[in-house]
Each structure stands twice: as C-alpha cells, then as structure tokens.
Scaffold this motif. Structure first.
Motif, PDB file in Angstrom:
ATOM      1  N   ARG B 117      50.180  12.243 -59.891  1.00 47.42           N
ATOM      2  CA  ARG B 117      50.390  12.166 -58.795  1.00 47.42           C
ATOM      3  C   ARG B 117      48.859  12.568 -57.114  1.00 47.42           C
ATOM      4  O   ARG B 117      48.380  13.495 -57.334  1.00 47.42           O
ATOM      5  CB  ARG B 117      50.519  13.998 -58.295  1.00 47.42           C
ATOM      6  N   ILE B 118      50.018  12.130 -55.795  1.00 52.83           N
ATOM      7  CA  ILE B 118      48.771  11.477 -54.964  1.00 52.83           C
ATOM      8  C   ILE B 118      48.342  13.008 -54.552  1.00 52.83           C
ATOM      9  O   ILE B 118      49.219  13.506 -53.699  1.00 52.83           O
ATOM     10  CB  ILE B 118      48.961  10.885 -54.279  1.00 52.83           C
ATOM     11  N   ALA B 119      47.430  13.810 -54.766  1.00 48.27           N
ATOM     12  CA  ALA B 119      46.698  15.184 -53.962  1.00 48.27           C
ATOM     13  C   ALA B 119      45.917  15.072 -52.803  1.00 48.27           C
ATOM     14  O   ALA B 119      45.932  16.020 -52.395  1.00 48.27           O
ATOM     15  CB  ALA B 119      45.887  15.934 -54.950  1.00 48.27           C
ATOM     16  N   ALA B 120      45.155  13.943 -52.520  1.00 46.01           N
ATOM     17  CA  ALA B 120      44.734  14.222 -51.635  1.00 46.01           C
ATOM     18  C   ALA B 120      44.186  12.329 -50.636  1.00 46.01           C
ATOM     19  O   ALA B 120      43.620  11.598 -51.438  1.00 46.01           O
ATOM     20  CB  ALA B 120      42.952  14.819 -51.369  1.00 46.01           C
ATOM     21  N   LEU B 121      44.094  12.278 -49.246  1.00 52.92           N
ATOM     22  CA  LEU B 121      43.984  11.079 -48.720  1.00 52.92           C
ATOM     23  C   LEU B 121      42.867  11.095 -48.435  1.00 52.92           C
ATOM     24  O   LEU B 121      42.421  11.743 -47.271  1.00 52.92           O
ATOM     25  CB  LEU B 121      45.458  10.572 -48.202  1.00 52.92           C
ATOM     26  N   PHE B 122      41.619   9.854 -47.308  1.00 53.38           N
ATOM     27  CA  PHE B 122      40.413  10.239 -47.018  1.00 53.38           C
ATOM     28  C   PHE B 122      39.841   8.914 -46.288  1.00 53.38           C
ATOM     29  O   PHE B 122      40.994   7.812 -46.775  1.00 53.38           O
ATOM     30  CB  PHE B 122      39.280  10.394 -47.424  1.00 53.38           C
ATOM     31  N   ASP B 123      40.304   8.995 -45.103  1.00 48.75           N
ATOM     32  CA  ASP B 123      39.001   7.776 -44.166  1.00 48.75           C
ATOM     33  C   ASP B 123      38.725   7.992 -43.490  1.00 48.75           C
ATOM     34  O   ASP B 123      37.627   9.221 -43.542  1.00 48.75           O
ATOM     35  CB  ASP B 123      40.673   6.628 -43.595  1.00 48.75           C
ATOM     36  N   ASP B 127      41.261   6.725 -35.992  1.00 53.48           N
ATOM     37  CA  ASP B 127      43.257   6.582 -35.818  1.00 53.48           C
ATOM     38  C   ASP B 127      44.140   7.025 -37.790  1.00 53.48           C
ATOM     39  O   ASP B 127      45.482   6.526 -37.460  1.00 53.48           O
ATOM     40  CB  ASP B 127      43.838   5.191 -35.700  1.00 53.48           C
ATOM     41  N   VAL B 128      43.365   6.995 -38.238  1.00 55.14           N
ATOM     42  CA  VAL B 128      44.274   6.793 -39.328  1.00 55.14           C
ATOM     43  C   VAL B 128      43.939   8.642 -40.348  1.00 55.14           C
ATOM     44  O   VAL B 128      44.524   9.176 -41.206  1.00 55.14           O
ATOM     45  CB  VAL B 128      43.061   6.249 -40.626  1.00 55.14           C
ATOM     46  N   VAL B 129      42.552   8.854 -40.139  1.00 55.75           N
ATOM     47  CA  VAL B 129      41.937  10.815 -39.775  1.00 55.75           C
ATOM     48  C   VAL B 129      43.203  10.988 -39.287  1.00 55.75           C
ATOM     49  O   VAL B 129      43.497  10.892 -38.085  1.00 55.75           O
ATOM     50  CB  VAL B 129      40.684  11.358 -39.417  1.00 55.75           C
ATOM     51  N   GLY B 130      43.960  11.881 -39.705  1.00 55.72           N
ATOM     52  CA  GLY B 130      45.131  12.675 -39.465  1.00 55.72           C
ATOM     53  C   GLY B 130      46.462  12.439 -39.894  1.00 55.72           C
ATOM     54  O   GLY B 130      47.424  13.169 -39.397  1.00 55.72           O
ATOM     55  N   GLN B 131      46.700  11.286 -39.558  1.00 54.40           N
ATOM     56  CA  GLN B 131      47.888  10.550 -40.280  1.00 54.40           C
ATOM     57  C   GLN B 131      48.348  10.820 -41.100  1.00 54.40           C
ATOM     58  O   GLN B 131      47.742  11.814 -41.725  1.00 54.40           O
ATOM     59  CB  GLN B 131      47.664   8.971 -40.520  1.00 54.40           C
ATOM     60  N   ARG B 132      49.927  11.092 -40.757  1.00 56.58           N
ATOM     61  CA  ARG B 132      50.547  12.101 -42.257  1.00 56.58           C
ATOM     62  C   ARG B 132      51.188  11.290 -43.481  1.00 56.58           C
ATOM     63  O   ARG B 132      52.125   9.747 -42.396  1.00 56.58           O
ATOM     64  CB  ARG B 132      51.858  12.583 -41.892  1.00 56.58           C
ATOM     65  N   VAL B 138      45.695  13.174 -44.121  1.00 59.67           N
ATOM     66  CA  VAL B 138      44.735  11.959 -44.414  1.00 59.67           C
ATOM     67  C   VAL B 138      43.476  13.257 -43.784  1.00 59.67           C
ATOM     68  O   VAL B 138      43.290  13.239 -42.487  1.00 59.67           O
ATOM     69  CB  VAL B 138      44.417  10.862 -43.418  1.00 59.67           C
ATOM     70  N   ARG B 139      42.505  13.155 -44.245  1.00 61.89           N
ATOM     71  CA  ARG B 139      41.523  13.522 -44.312  1.00 61.89           C
ATOM     72  C   ARG B 139      40.292  13.265 -43.843  1.00 61.89           C
ATOM     73  O   ARG B 139      40.060  11.776 -44.379  1.00 61.89           O
ATOM     74  CB  ARG B 139      40.931  15.009 -45.179  1.00 61.89           C
TER      75      ARG B 139
END
Lengths: 217, 217
Positions: B117-123, B127-132, B138-139
């Motif tokens: 399960r993908i549970a969290a995304l970071f960058d 322009d990537v942070v905030g992407q859904r 993306v945090r």
DNA sequence: AAATGTGAAGAGGTTCACAGCG
DNA sequence: CGCTGTGAACCTCTTCACATTT
C-alpha cells in the motif's frame, strides 16, 4: 613494470557488480583530486561490506595495477576498469514501453552522462506513440524492426512493458539484433544463449524486504 | 502427516529471491487450476536456471511440504511461502522522491495488487509538492517526520531522490521508524544494523550488460 | 616500513546419488 | 513405481596470513 593484462578476461561473473562499485568510487576519488589510493581506503569509500582483501583479490585477477608499499594509481585503475566494463565507449539503448518507468529510465540514463545513449523509444498506447522526448519520437512497437533498422540498430533493449507483451517484444528485439536486455518485467524470458539479460524484479525486491520485516516472528 | 514448521526460519538469505520466484510461479499455476505440482514441473515453469533438486532442497529447509511419489500441493505451498515472505499481510510504503521513477513505482505497486500500500509520497520540488495521486497528496520532504507520525508511520521507504540528498533522507526515514529501505540511489547508505536495505543500481546493471557486450574482445 | 599479491584454509551454496515413503 | 527428502561430494567465492616488492 606493470603487467597490462585485461584482454579477454572472462571474469568470475559475480564480481562484475563489485568492479562497477570500484569504478564509481574511483571516479569520485579522481574528481576529488586523489591520485593514489590503498585497498583499505577504497574499501572504506565503497562501504557496502567490501573488504580491502576482496578488492586486492579482485584487482589482482586483472593484472598488476598496484605498487607495493604505495597503493593504486587512481587514473590508471579507472581507465582499466572502464575498458573492462565497456564504459569507455558509447552504447545505444532502446526503451520499449514508455510509461512512467520507461520515462524514468530515459531521464535517469541521459541525465547521468555515462556513455548510455537513448537511441529509440517504443510504446503501443495511441496517446504515447508520436510523443516527443528530447530529439526522439516515440514509435509504435509494431514498427520496432523497421525503426531500429533504419537508424542502425541498438546494443541494449530495456523492457518496461506489460507482462503479457514481454516475450513477444523480447523475441522481436532479439531478431532486430539486440545483444543484451535489461528486463523490468516479472516474467522468465526465453532467450537465445547469445543474448545476455538482467532481470530487475521490483516486487521481488520488496518481498525480500517484507520477509526481513516479518523477521523471526 | 505434514510437518508444519516455518516459525522463525532464518533462511539462507541468498535464496529468498528464489522463494519469491516459486511463489509467483505457484500463483500462476493456482490461477490456471493446477492443484499438484512436481519439483520438475515447477522448475520448468520458473525457467531461469532453477533445477528440480534446488527446489526440493529449498523447500525441505522449510519443513515437509511434499508427498513422495506425488508432488507438492499448490495451495498449501503457496500459503506457506506467502506467510514466510510476508506476502500475507499489508505493508505501508512511503515513496520519497516523486519524479518519474517514484511515480512509476507508485503506479506499478498499486497496479499489481500485492499487499503493498502506498501510504505517503514526498518530494522537494515546489511544483510536485501538493500534487495529488490517487487519494494522496505529495508532501514536502521537510515535513517527513510529522507527516509519517500523523498517519501512523510506514514499514518501508523507497528512495528515489538525487544522490546528494539520499543519506539525509535515509537518516530521517530511519528516525521516523522505518524498518526497511528500497534504495534506487547509487550511493552507499550508512544505516543502523536493524534497518534492512536493498539497493537497486540501474547504472550498475547496465554496466554488467556492457561488460558482456564488450565480450572476449 | 608499508601495502600489494597470493597460496591455503574456510565458508556457503549447489549438485549428485540414492535412501525413504507414499 | 514415482517423486520427495537429504547426507555427501563438489565447487565457487571469501577470508586469512604472510611472503613479496617498492
């Protein structure tokens, strides 16, 4: 006088990845202005459980590249390893399957300037075929043979397609004269003996992690 | 009567990837309606140079799962391997670095329904942070500790960030309690012993191919 | 004195050959 | 009889210890 061997060395196979580690470490050392390195210092730099003895053993199989009481000359060793690993020449790569993974590999490989040239891109999806990436246009997989022929062929094919398409694509890149395959598709490809392949199995790698997390229960 | 072992088996380590191959093959066999399989048939199905003897040796280390003169019951073996590999439970995964590679991994893992399960995304890129992506946002990497804490943490971190950021990110996911790391960054990470890591070195894999293409000269 | 190069010992995984069981 | 389970032989890679060379 240094024994300059390294002709047709059929290496132990298993330590090729390690030689590549040395190559990477030596590149970093060279860029940092280091001229001479001992097996101990190099091992430290490579980290990953590499021992000085192992380095010496590996390198001694390739001839005499060190000076006793002194160490290894970085530039000479680097040049030798580059030649041995084929990193002293350009390689033409075709990426078959230009989804996120194919895209990531193209970007990654062209970014790290390491003599890997993306020479052709293929996909099957109508909205991907025709897309441009740098100076290339994504071609339809059905045109694979023709597209490769008309631009001189490639050395390596990267497979990042759906599982059910993998064997068909493999057969066709082989027929088109590809010599090696980097396969990201989790299927056991049937290939002629002359074609060398490496399989990268992402789900497999994750399951190795989950096995360890499961631990001794 | 079958000896149901498999408690805290500390496996030979090296053959875990092979056990995963068996698991995959058995899954396919089960889906094809096969109930019983011999080591010979299973080896054939796995292809990649797996021998019947090796399969029997591997499996016998885990207890008695076959019937002499008969073969192995697919479902029982599958269940045992799933439990052993940790594939019988869900695993929460954080992907750090949501470029093409991170994106590819997220898509790939969620597509193949395999309890990951993908549970969290970071960058880090604005322009990537905030992407859904699906139901996730993306945090920013700077919020890593907080973001992981507020949603219960993850089991595995996938690292797909630039080389110079890798060690810092690794330190932080470890501090946040991650138990295992899948590292795509070509650097030797320094990690505490309790954290298990697998490194996938794409340039390294390619150089194995080029070494072979360079051949005996 | 310092660090490589290497035969020998050791460890680990694979293959063999066959005993053991259903 | 057929196929698994397994001790023993085998083989390959790693580690050790030290002779060797600069």
């Amino acid at each position: 006088m240094a024994m300059q061997r390294v002709s047709g060395v059929r290496l132990n196979e298993i330590n090729v990845p390690r030689l590549f580690l040395y190559h990477r470490a030596l590149t970093a050392l060279r860029d940092a202005g280091v001229n001479v390195v001992t097996s101990e210092a190099l091992a430290e730099f490579c980290a990953n459980d590499v021992t000085p003895t192992q380095i010496r053993k590996d390198l001694s199989q390739l001839g005499t590249w060190g000076r006793r009481g002194h160490g290894y000359e970085v530039s000479g060793l680097l040049e030798m390893l580059a030649r041995l690993l084929g990193l002293d020449q350009d390689w033409r790569i075709a990426i078959v399957g230009f989804g996120y993974l194919g895209h990531a590999l193209a970007t990654f490989l062209s970014y790290r300037e390491e003599r890997f040239r993306i020479a052709a891109l293929f996909d099957r999806a109508p909205d991907v075929v025709g897309q441009r990436w740098k100076d290339l246009t994504v071609r339809h997989v059905d045109d694979l043979e023709g597209a490769l022929r008309e631009q001189g062929g490639v050395d390596i094919a990267v497979l990042a397609v759906p599982a059910k398409a993998a064997q068909d694509v493999a057969d066709r890149v082989v027929a088109a004269g590809v010599g090696a395959i980097l396969n990201f598709v989790p299927v056991a490809l049937h290939l002629p003996r002359r074609v060398f392949a490496r399989n990268i199995d992402l789900a497999g790698e994750l399951s190795i992690l989950t096995h360890h997390l499961t631990g001794p229960e």
